[in-house]
Design a protein around this motif. Structure first.
Motif, PDB file in Angstrom:
ATOM      1  N   SER A   1       1.009  -1.261  -0.081  1.00 36.17           N
ATOM      2  CA  SER A   1       0.518  -0.121   0.288  1.00 36.17           C
ATOM      3  C   SER A   1       1.013   1.220   0.395  1.00 36.17           C
ATOM      4  CB  SER A   1      -0.878  -0.050   1.741  1.00 36.17           C
ATOM      5  OG  SER A   1      -1.427   1.386   1.442  1.00 36.17           O
ATOM      6  N   HIS A   2       0.682   2.231  -1.327  1.00 38.01           N
ATOM      7  CA  HIS A   2       1.638   3.550  -1.040  1.00 38.01           C
ATOM      8  C   HIS A   2       0.729   3.808  -0.195  1.00 38.01           C
ATOM      9  CE1 HIS A   2       3.344   2.139  -4.414  1.00 38.01           C
ATOM     10  NE2 HIS A   2       4.469   3.052  -4.417  1.00 38.01           N
ATOM     11  N   GLU A   3      -0.197   4.068   0.145  1.00 37.67           N
ATOM     12  CA  GLU A   3      -1.226   4.942   0.784  1.00 37.67           C
ATOM     13  C   GLU A   3      -0.424   5.230   2.750  1.00 37.67           C
ATOM     14  OE1 GLU A   3      -4.687   3.729   2.027  1.00 37.67           O
ATOM     15  OE2 GLU A   3      -6.185   5.900   2.204  1.00 37.67           O
ATOM     16  N   HIS A   4      -0.399   3.577   2.548  1.00 37.54           N
ATOM     17  CA  HIS A   4       0.412   3.340   3.747  1.00 37.54           C
ATOM     18  C   HIS A   4       1.840   4.025   4.224  1.00 37.54           C
ATOM     19  CE1 HIS A   4       1.337   2.024   7.824  1.00 37.54           C
ATOM     20  NE2 HIS A   4       1.848   1.450   7.238  1.00 37.54           N
ATOM     21  N   HIS A   5       2.716   3.550   3.056  1.00 32.94           N
ATOM     22  CA  HIS A   5       4.139   4.118   3.207  1.00 32.94           C
ATOM     23  C   HIS A   5       4.192   5.188   3.186  1.00 32.94           C
ATOM     24  CE1 HIS A   5       3.866  -1.189   2.668  1.00 32.94           C
ATOM     25  NE2 HIS A   5       4.776  -0.361   3.433  1.00 32.94           N
ATOM     26  N   VAL A   6       3.254   6.350   1.934  1.00 36.70           N
ATOM     27  CA  VAL A   6       3.800   7.959   1.861  1.00 36.70           C
ATOM     28  C   VAL A   6       3.096   8.169   2.389  1.00 36.70           C
ATOM     29  CG1 VAL A   6       3.984   8.745  -0.303  1.00 36.70           C
ATOM     30  CG2 VAL A   6       4.371   6.151  -0.663  1.00 36.70           C
ATOM     31  N   GLY A   7       1.690   7.886   2.087  1.00 43.76           N
ATOM     32  CA  GLY A   7       1.053   8.729   3.219  1.00 43.76           C
ATOM     33  C   GLY A   7       0.588   8.681   4.359  1.00 43.76           C
ATOM     34  N   ALA A   8       0.341   7.492   4.635  1.00 45.24           N
ATOM     35  CA  ALA A   8       0.798   7.544   6.908  1.00 45.24           C
ATOM     36  C   ALA A   8       1.878   7.593   6.925  1.00 45.24           C
ATOM     37  CB  ALA A   8       0.221   6.171   7.160  1.00 45.24           C
ATOM     38  N   LEU A   9       2.978   6.759   6.808  1.00 42.75           N
ATOM     39  CA  LEU A   9       4.469   6.276   7.370  1.00 42.75           C
ATOM     40  C   LEU A   9       5.290   8.055   6.279  1.00 42.75           C
ATOM     41  CD1 LEU A   9       5.193   3.125   7.128  1.00 42.75           C
ATOM     42  CD2 LEU A   9       3.613   4.585   9.175  1.00 42.75           C
TER      43      LEU A   9
ATOM     44  N   GLY B   1       0.320  10.348 -10.372  1.00 37.50           N
ATOM     45  CA  GLY B   1      -0.658  10.933  -8.944  1.00 37.50           C
ATOM     46  C   GLY B   1      -0.952  10.802  -7.950  1.00 37.50           C
ATOM     47  N   ARG B   2      -1.696  10.673  -7.471  1.00 37.06           N
ATOM     48  CA  ARG B   2      -1.226  10.792  -5.531  1.00 37.06           C
ATOM     49  C   ARG B   2      -1.654   9.221  -5.890  1.00 37.06           C
ATOM     50  NH1 ARG B   2      -2.843  15.399  -3.305  1.00 37.06           N
ATOM     51  NH2 ARG B   2      -2.881  14.484  -1.153  1.00 37.06           N
ATOM     52  N   VAL B   3      -0.589   8.370  -5.439  1.00 38.62           N
ATOM     53  CA  VAL B   3      -0.253   7.570  -4.843  1.00 38.62           C
ATOM     54  C   VAL B   3      -0.312   7.686  -3.795  1.00 38.62           C
ATOM     55  CG1 VAL B   3       1.643   7.021  -7.119  1.00 38.62           C
ATOM     56  CG2 VAL B   3       2.822   8.176  -5.044  1.00 38.62           C
ATOM     57  N   ASP B   4      -0.744   8.598  -2.843  1.00 35.50           N
ATOM     58  CA  ASP B   4       0.389   8.536  -1.348  1.00 35.50           C
ATOM     59  C   ASP B   4      -1.614   8.206  -1.441  1.00 35.50           C
ATOM     60  OD1 ASP B   4      -0.827  10.903  -2.458  1.00 35.50           O
ATOM     61  OD2 ASP B   4      -1.059  12.204  -0.301  1.00 35.50           O
ATOM     62  N   HIS B   5      -2.815   8.719  -1.933  1.00 35.09           N
ATOM     63  CA  HIS B   5      -3.822   7.546  -1.737  1.00 35.09           C
ATOM     64  C   HIS B   5      -4.454   6.260  -2.495  1.00 35.09           C
ATOM     65  CE1 HIS B   5      -4.968  12.651  -1.238  1.00 35.09           C
ATOM     66  NE2 HIS B   5      -4.189  12.196  -0.140  1.00 35.09           N
ATOM     67  N   MET B   6      -3.165   5.997  -2.644  1.00 37.07           N
ATOM     68  CA  MET B   6      -3.384   4.699  -3.845  1.00 37.07           C
ATOM     69  C   MET B   6      -3.430   2.907  -2.646  1.00 37.07           C
ATOM     70  SD  MET B   6      -2.166   5.393  -7.082  1.00 37.07           S
ATOM     71  CE  MET B   6      -2.213   6.742  -8.156  1.00 37.07           C
ATOM     72  N   PRO B   7      -4.160   2.612  -2.110  1.00 41.18           N
ATOM     73  CA  PRO B   7      -4.190   1.571  -0.984  1.00 41.18           C
ATOM     74  C   PRO B   7      -3.534   0.503  -2.097  1.00 41.18           C
ATOM     75  CG  PRO B   7      -6.293   2.133  -1.156  1.00 41.18           C
ATOM     76  CD  PRO B   7      -5.413   3.124  -2.030  1.00 41.18           C
ATOM     77  N   LEU B   8      -4.089   0.091  -3.309  1.00 39.49           N
ATOM     78  CA  LEU B   8      -2.818  -0.535  -4.230  1.00 39.49           C
ATOM     79  C   LEU B   8      -2.363   0.295  -5.502  1.00 39.49           C
ATOM     80  CD1 LEU B   8      -4.881  -4.009  -4.557  1.00 39.49           C
ATOM     81  CD2 LEU B   8      -2.961  -3.807  -3.742  1.00 39.49           C
TER      82      LEU B   8
ATOM     83  N   THR C   1       9.071  15.048  -5.069  1.00 41.26           N
ATOM     84  CA  THR C   1       8.523  13.724  -4.539  1.00 41.26           C
ATOM     85  C   THR C   1       7.222  14.177  -3.688  1.00 41.26           C
ATOM     86  OG1 THR C   1       9.886  14.258  -2.487  1.00 41.26           O
ATOM     87  CG2 THR C   1      10.566  12.778  -4.822  1.00 41.26           C
ATOM     88  N   ARG C   2       7.482  15.510  -3.383  1.00 42.35           N
ATOM     89  CA  ARG C   2       5.849  15.753  -2.399  1.00 42.35           C
ATOM     90  C   ARG C   2       4.937  15.381  -3.250  1.00 42.35           C
ATOM     91  NH1 ARG C   2       4.790  22.543  -2.194  1.00 42.35           N
ATOM     92  NH2 ARG C   2       3.235  22.588  -1.930  1.00 42.35           N
ATOM     93  N   MET C   3       4.006  15.191  -2.729  1.00 42.45           N
ATOM     94  CA  MET C   3       2.765  14.710  -3.099  1.00 42.45           C
ATOM     95  C   MET C   3       1.684  15.330  -3.190  1.00 42.45           C
ATOM     96  SD  MET C   3       2.052  11.620  -4.573  1.00 42.45           S
ATOM     97  CE  MET C   3       3.743  11.055  -4.848  1.00 42.45           C
TER      98      MET C   3
END
Lengths: 929, 451, 222
Positions: free
Chosen positions: C54-62, C145-152, C182-184
């Motif tokens: 999950s990019h959402e988790h690794h990029v967005g959350a972490l 795109g916003r990979v930080d919003h992409m679980p998959l 690299t900013r989302m």
């Protein structure tokens, strides 16, 4: 492209095997289907310094005829994809030749032997090791009596160390050396004249005058790159009017050297001796025997001697491989008289180490026949094919109880031996060797072996109960040599690729023996003159498709060898090109296709070696004739008293250039002095608007005064641009794919013959007809002056090819790449699209290199410097005939070349404004044509 | 007095004679034999194309330098033949030449089918035929358009337009006759077939009015096309800067050549049909005479083209051009040059005599020789130029392979099949126009009587 | 003579012809529509991966930076996929037993690479170079795109030639400060265009970007 030559730490090497999985997968993706492949396979453990998508360069070397040729290997994620010359090397200075360029395919060759064989059946290494051990214990008792080692020429210090160790362990064992086409006679001559073995080095860069007695020093061979480079330095000097570069040659058959000569004499092999004697006499050397010389010969000698006397100290007389030791000896005496020693002719202790007398393959065969040989180990040699059939090696081999052959291919010899084991290719093994000047080169693997193969060193080690790897063995030899600062030197050498100042010191020998007399035998009937094949040498490269498809410099024949005969002889015997001829010398005969060669002596038939092998693998099968069948002595290449008869059959010779007479056209132009202006057509007006070109805008200049037609550029181009190989049949139909071809033209006949080479890549016309013809915008012009071919847009109307005045465009008539085996896919250059069926392709000026340089410079925030972009052909060229760069920058190398008064466009009348232009050939003392 | 008017002098009789062929074909056995042959050739077409598409253009004899071969020269040959139809019907219609009325229908059909064959060639000759549509301008995700300087792009438009107009012209022309076929048809199937094809034609006055407008407008469009299409095709060669091609004489030279070969084929067909279907009363010796005169005229003009080409070269005296000319006259492919000259112009001279012109067999043979001669010409123009262009080093001969020839045979098959179907099932002569001619004939007679 | 066709035959014939024309037109339209639909471009379609990363988790959350895994993006044509041991730098500590990470552990043990399915894919004849785009300040989000919003992970943009050219013809609006590629989330930037209206233009001048040259075929096809 940035070449950071970092010495790879071992962890890197180890991981490369794991990388192979990934890289092979990626490689197959580097196919040409529109959908990239589905899967992406990252490393499990990323090797240090390997960045996916970025090439790594390693300095290493590939061996040929015993010598090491220094190279820089370009690798992508652990896959070697291109070899280039090592510009830092003192002798080669980056110069390359066809064999070095094609070594890459030698590594990936699908026909390589991939597992040990016992009596032709696949066996295991374990079984082999057991057999060796058994044998070894037995030999230990007899002090190695009956053990014989047969190798090619050896310069590798490690290998020599191993051999001497072995011989020390087994005093009764013997080591034999067989190097087809070695310099035996020259060495013998040195022995005769100086009383000790010395290796001569031609310093052509210092020689204002060179008189070559059938010495094709610009032709194929381990010395080609270095000698070509040195010679070109002299030619360049002449172009700057610093001294002369006057080349005289007397030869029976037109060679590369003959084509570049200023004064060429067509002479039968038997006449060469007389000419040597006559020159000696004219210079007051040697006995004064008076032989009748023909008018043309006298004239030639007159001019030569005159030139020599005008340039004493900077003149050089040299004789060729097929000349007798006496003739070589006489040339040494002449050179001494000209005080050439130390100037144009240097001497060092032999670079190639020989085991001493009684160690020739002839002696070996005698002993074998006499039953003195119980164990025969043959390392990377193929005596069953590459020795005169008359010597009867095959029969003698039956008397040997344990015969082992180790080599890259399961060749003729392998087929007759009990054991055959596959060897590692140089690019996947650790070894060392000396380049032709004697400098030591270290060979490091660019990739882990992907077949079940073993290194030559490890193999030999197993005979002395050792189990060390090639890596350990090579390090061991140098640890002894270098002592305490070994590690630093080792790293440093791996980065550089060679050991600095490791060449043997030059010696100026004193002549011990002055009375040498040349025995001249009169020729009866036709004389057979046997030469190495320009593309497959003595057959050892017969499995290399790139080399097979490389046109021979003069005949332009591919995939086979021909019998060269003179036009007059052909007319007399009513022979036309391709007619099958039977050539017979005292009972032995060969049958091959005729080719009519201008500049050929009327009574001489010239053959090349390497073909007609019976089981050399899939490629060479059934091609050409085997010239070894005629030889009787492994070192004499001239046979007299031959008879010639057409068989009545006709073969098709797959030649890429059917017409070589210039026919009064001015494709190749020449001037009579370096500063003379070449004759040009006035530039015709054009309907197209004049276009402004920003910097950089690319162009190329090719100097016809330097091109020796060696084909290094042709093979380099194939390697760099994934150019497919199409095979004999398609070449016969005129469908070769070479992006860069070398046209060969001649004018005149016999002694007035003028022969020249003309490399023809895409001209990148500023007003390109192809662009006008293409209906789908696949042929378009870029802002940096390139004539682009967009493969993925091409629908294959072939209009561009029809409109191209230079016919440099190549078409994929069939699917050439889709069915390539995995190995060949792994070899492809990932920066270049692999073209599919129905698509037009052509020279791109190595656009991928231009893009790489552009991106690098943009990231660094600086303009592209002159020399940032080096095309594959330019890099490969040993004589610096090709220069590439920004034509809008007046200071760039290419602009300076184009500013020369010798600069001209090919086919001005077509008014295409080509970006590739030529510098006219300089033929002193002749009217500008 | 003219004798282009049919005998017997009865309107109904004329219609019967023509339409009955379509409704109830007289000599079926002969037709089936021909059709069998045609189908065999058609088979060869499908086999060749299958082989071609599965292995690539390499199955042909082409090479570098001769990257174009038989495919392109045949393309030009077929397209050339396809010119006569429109010339005869459209041009002569506008010129009010009523004698054309008994020839135009099958001439147009011939044109149509020849153009179809021609159109197929450039597509199958592509390296990647499945992408042929990239030559057409259409909005696409690559935002790449065709390259409009290229003669091939224009070729695409030219041939497509010509095909469309030919179809329209031919179909509009045939509607009234199809209608009368419908009315006379006995079998249900025939009635429905003709009925649908007739598009509900009832011969009402306003039908005729509309019809006349449509017919003349299409004719007006078609005439300039005749000139433009082959001029354009000639640029395929003339645009290449290759000795033997770069010549300003090519457009007129090609158009005339085209008309020449076209008329030859029309006269052949006319002679065969009138003999096979007993149409001597509709296609009279007078028609043959006129056709022959056209043939002779266009032939002489073409001959002039040959001459002026030679003259230009000699006049300019450019080294390379001279080389090509001399090679055409005496080189490896001299047979194609002299073949063209002899077959095109020597027998042609007989047409100066009226007896020969009206003698069907002789006229047929002469036309045949012209058709072959023009094929030689196309082949010569293409091959002799390419195989021996600027650089001596790239000279190489060209020999068509088996698959080249089999595809050629196949194309003839396509043509024959289509044409035989036309002969079998459609009115091959425009009956109502013949009747028109007949009517005016009578009109003239009356006037003479009164005057 | 009996009537063959009814009175309405004409009308039916005309409608028939009309229908044929219509069907043809519809086919063309459909084809055009399909090429731009996500069925062809795969925009927004997730693909099931061996490991449901999950990019959402690794990029967005972490908030892990892209370059932590895609190491070569600044120096090479390829951004590069993380070697298994990079995953293990954390996952040898965290979620060590997690069943969904089994393939990762298995890969490390066996030495066999994890076979990811590619999401951002280009044809083999297209040569895209990450490093130059990054060095010119084209942010990751512009293409991925916003990979930080992409679980998959799913493709965010239609990777069609037209889409590439849109930017190559007019790069200015896409350019961002080099140090923030690299900013989302650029919403504030997009919300206040007046602040940055000539940033792009200045960058174009500074990097000597000439769109005319950016659309040479050889820029992407070799």
């Amino acid at each position: 492209m940035d070449r950071d030559l970092r010495a790879p730490p071992n962890v890197d090497r180890r991981s490369l095997l794991r990388a192979m999985a990934a890289s092979l997968a990626l490689a197959s993706a580097a196919g040409k289907q529109a959908r990239a492949d589905e899967r992406a396979l990252p490393y499990v453990n990323a090797p240090e310094f390997v960045v996916p998508g970025k090439p790594k360069w390693y300095a290493t070397a590939v061996g040929f005829a015993g010598y090491a040729h220094p190279v820089l290997g370009k690798t992508y994620v652990g896959r070697p994809v291109k070899l280039e010359g090592n510009a830092d090397h003192p002798a080669t200075g980056g110069a390359t030749d066809v064999f070095m360029q094609a070594a890459l395919l030698g590594l990936y060759d699908p026909a390589r032997s991939q597992a040990p064989r016992l009596l032709g059946r696949t066996a295991t290494w374990a079984a082999f090791d057991a057999a060796v051990t058994k044998r070894r214990l037995m030999l230990d008792e007899r002090q190695g009596d009956g053990f014989r080692l047969l190798t090619g020429a050896v310069t590798s210090p490690t290998l020599l160390r191993q051999i001497s160790d072995l011989l020390r362990r087994w005093p009764k064992a013997r080591w034999h050396v067989h190097e087809t086409l070695g310099d035996t006679h020259r060495m013998q001559a040195a022995q005769q004249v100086f009383g000790r073995p010395l290796e001569p080095h031609l310093h052509l860069d210092k020689a204002n005058v060179v008189v070559s007695l059938d010495d094709d020093f610009l032709g194929p061979g381990p010395h080609q790159a270095v000698q070509g480079r040195r010679w070109s330095q002299r030619r360049l000097a002449r172009q700057q009017e610093q001294g002369d570069s006057n080349l005289f040659i007397a030869e029976p058959s037109l060679t590369a050297t003959g084509s570049m000569a200023d004064h060429r004499l067509t002479a039968a092999p038997v006449r060469i001796g007389l000419l040597a004697a006559a020159i000696a006499r004219a210079l007051g050397v040697g006995p004064s025997n008076n032989d009748a010389l023909s008018a043309s010969e006298t004239a030639w000698i007159g001019r030569a001697v005159e030139a020599i006397n005008a340039n004493r100290g900077s003149a050089l007389v040299t004789a060729g491989r097929s000349q007798s030791a006496e003739i070589h000896a006489v040339t040494f005496l002449i050179n001494e008289r000209l005080s050439a020693f130390g100037n144009t002719l240097g001497f060092t202790d032999p670079v190639v180490s020989a085991p001493g007398s009684g160690s020739s393959v002839g002696d070996l065969i005698e002993d074998m026949t006499a039953g003195h040989v119980s164990t025969l180990v043959m390392l990377a040699v193929n005596p069953a094919y590459a020795t005169p059939t008359k010597l009867g090696f095959r029969q003698a081999l039956e008397k040997v109880e344990f015969a082992l052959h180790a080599g890259l291919h399961a060749d003729e010899t392998a087929g007759l031996c009990h054991w055959h084991v596959p060897l590692q290719h140089d690019l996947e093994s650790w070894t060392d060797g000396r380049s032709v000047d004697g400098t030591v080169c270290l060979t490091q693997p660019l990739i882990r072996p992907f077949y079940n193969v073993r290194s030559l060193h490890a193999l030999l080690d197993s005979w002395s109960a050792g189990t060390r790897s090639d890596h350990d063995l090579v390090r061991a030899s140098w640890r002894d040599a270098w002592g305490k600062d070994f590690e630093d030197k080792w790293r440093d050498t791996l980065v550089r690729g060679f050991v600095t100042d490791s060449a043997p010191a030059a010696v100026t020998p004193s002549v011990a023996n002055h009375d040498i007399s040349i025995k001249v035998s009169a020729a009866t009937g036709l004389t057979v003159d046997i030469r190495p094949d320009p593309s497959i040498w003595d057959g050892r490269f017969a499995n290399n498709a790139w080399l097979q498809e490389t046109p021979k410099p003069i005949s332009k024949a591919t995939w086979g060898n021909v019998l060269l005969i003179s036009p007059r002889l052909a007319a007399r015997r009513k022979i036309s090109p391709g007619d099958e001829l039977r050539l017979e010398v005292n009972g032995r005969r060969i049958v091959g296709a005729a080719w009519i060669a201008p500049g050929q002596d009327d009574e001489t038939v010239t053959l090349t070696l390497g073909y007609g092998a019976d089981r050399a693998g899939p490629l060479p099968h059934g091609l050409g004739y085997n010239a070894f069948a005629l030889c009787s002595d492994p070192d004499s290449w001239t046979i007299t008293g031959a008879t010639l008869a057409p068989t009545g059959n006709h073969d098709v010779v797959a030649s890429t250039q059917l017409n070589q007479e210039m026919d009064g056209f001015d494709f190749v132009r020449s001037v009579d002095a370096p500063d003379a202006a070449v004759k040009k057509h006035p530039e015709t007006a054009s309907f197209y608007p004049e276009r402004h070109w920003d910097s950089p805008s690319w162009g190329m200049s090719i100097d016809l005064d330097l091109c020796t037609g060696c084909n290094a550029c042709v093979v380099a181009c194939m390697a760099e641009n994934n150019v497919p190989v199409v095979g004999k049949e398609l070449i016969e139909q005129g469908r070769e794919m070479h992006w860069l071809r070398i046209d060969h033209y001649f004018e005149g006949e016999a002694d007035e013959l003028e022969s020249s080479f003309q490399p023809v890549p895409c001209m990148h016309c500023e007003q390109a007809p192809c662009e006008m013809g293409c209906p789908v915008n696949a042929a378009v012009h870029s802002h940096d002056g390139l004539n682009l071919q967009v493969y993925n847009r091409c629908v294959g109307t072939r209009t561009c090819a029809s409109y191209c005045p230079y016919k440099v465009r190549r078409f994929n008539w069939f699917e050439y790449t889709g069915n390539d085996p995995e190995q060949l896919r792994a070899m492809r250059n990932p920066d270049v699209t692999v073209r599919s069926r129905g698509v037009m392709e052509k020279c791109t000026y190595c656009v991928q290199r231009i893009s790489a340089a552009r991106i690098a410079s943009q990231i660094a925030g600086r303009p592209i410097r002159d020399g940032d972009v080096v095309t594959a052909c330019q890099q490969a060229c040993p004589t610096q005939a090709i220069v590439f760069g920004d034509v809008t920058d007046p200071k760039s190398a290419v602009s300076r070349r184009k500013a020369s008064r010798r600069d001209y466009n090919l086919l001005e009348e077509a008014n295409t404004r080509p970006r590739t232009t030529y510098l006219a050939r300089i033929r002193p003392g002749e009217r500008p044509s | 007095m003219t004798d282009v008017a049919p005998t017997p002098h009865g309107y109904a009789a004329v219609t019967d004679q023509i339409v009955d062929i379509a409704i109830d074909y007289p000599d079926r056995r002969a037709w089936w034999i021909c059709f069998g042959v045609a189908l065999l050739l058609l088979l060869s077409f499908f086999v060749s194309v299958t082989v071609l598409f599965s292995y690539g253009v390499g199955v042909w004899g082409n090479n570098i330098p001769v990257a174009w071969g038989l495919a392109i020269s045949n393309y030009i040959w077929f397209l050339g033949i396809g010119h006569a139809g429109t010339l005869i019907s459209a041009m002569l219609l506008l010129l009010e030449q009523h004698w054309r009325n008994s020839l135009n229908r099958f001439a147009e059909a011939m044109t149509l089918f020849a153009v179809i064959c021609a159109g197929l060639y450039p597509i199958v000759h592509l390296g990647r035929p499945w992408l042929f549509y990239w030559i057409a301008p259409y909005p696409n995700t690559m935002t790449v358009w065709p390259q409009f300087r290229s003669p091939l792009t224009w070729d695409f438009f030219a041939v497509l337009t010509y095909l469309t107009v030919s179809i329209l012209f031919w179909y509009i022309g045939i509607v009234p006759d199809v209608a009368s076929a419908r009315d006379r048809a006995k079998k249900r199937r025939a009635q429905v077939f003709f009925g649908l094809a007739a598009l509900g034609w009832r011969g009402a006055a306003h039908h005729w009015a509309r019809w006349r407008q449509a017919y003349r407008v299409t004719a007006a469009i078609a005439v300039p096309l005749v000139v433009s299409v082959h001029s354009e095709v000639s640029l395929l060669f003339a645009a290449g800067p290759i000795p033997g091609w770069t010549s300003t004489v090519f457009p007129p030279y090609f158009v005339l050549g085209a008309a020449f070969s076209g008329f030859a084929v029309v006269s052949m067909i006319a002679i065969v049909l009138r003999h096979a279907l007993g149409l001597q009363n509709l296609v009279t010796p007078r028609h043959l005479d006129l056709l022959a005169k056209l043939l002779l005229a266009t032939g002489l003009m073409t001959a002039y083209g040959y001459w002026s080409e030679v003259f230009d070269t000699l006049y300019a005296g450019e080294h390379q051009e001279m080389g090509t000319l001399l090679d055409r006259l005496g080189g490896v492919y001299a047979w194609s040059y002299w073949g063209a000259v002899v077959a095109n112009f020597i027998p042609l001279q007989l047409l100066w005599f009226r007896r020969v012109r009206t003698q069907p067999l002789l006229l047929f043979l002469i036309s045949l020789s012209v058709t072959i001669g023009m094929w030689f010409e196309r082949y010569m123009l293409l091959v002799t130029t390419l195989y021996r262009d600027y650089l001596v080093s790239s000279w190489r001969e060209y020999h068509p392979s088996f698959w080249d020839w089999s595809l050629f045979a196949g194309m003839l098959g396509v043509f024959l099949t289509l044409f035989l179907l036309f002969v079998r099932f459609l009115p091959i002569i425009s009956s109502f126009e013949v009747k028109e001619a007949l009517f005016e004939e009578k009109g003239n007679k009356k006037e003479q009587a009164h005057g | 003579m009996p009537q063959i066709f009814t009175a309405s035959a004409d009308t039916r014939l005309r409608t028939g012809v009309l229908l044929v024309v219509l069907v043809f037109a519809v086919c063309i339209l459909f084809l055009g529509g399909f090429m731009d639909s996500t069925y062809a471009t795969r925009v927004g379609w997730v693909r099931d991966q061996p490991v449901p990363f999950s990019h959402e988790h690794h990029v967005g959350a972490l908030g892990i930076d892209c370059r932590y895994c895609h190491t070569s993006v600044e120096v090479s044509a390829q951004a590069g996929l993380p070697p298994t041991h990079v995953c293990m730098t954390c996952h040898s500590e965290l979620w060590t037993g997690a069943p969904m990470l089994a393939p990762v552990r298995e890969s490390l043990a066996s030495g066999k690479p994890i076979a990811w399915r590619r999401v951002a894919r280009l044809p083999d004849y297209v040569y895209f170079n990450h490093s130059i785009h990054i060095s010119r300040g084209v942010p990751c989000v512009a293409c991925h795109g916003r990979v930080d919003h992409m679980p998959l992970l799913a493709r965010a943009e239609p990777f069609q030639m037209r889409w590439c050219l849109d930017c190559h013809r007019n790069p200015a609006p896409r350019l961002r400060p080099r140090d923030q590629v690299t900013r989302m989330d650029w919403s504030d930037w997009d919300r206040h265009p007046e602040r940055h209206k000539d940033f792009g233009r200045r960058m174009m001048a500074r990097y000597h970007i000439e769109p005319a040259k950016l659309i040479d075929c050889s820029t992407c096809h070799r």
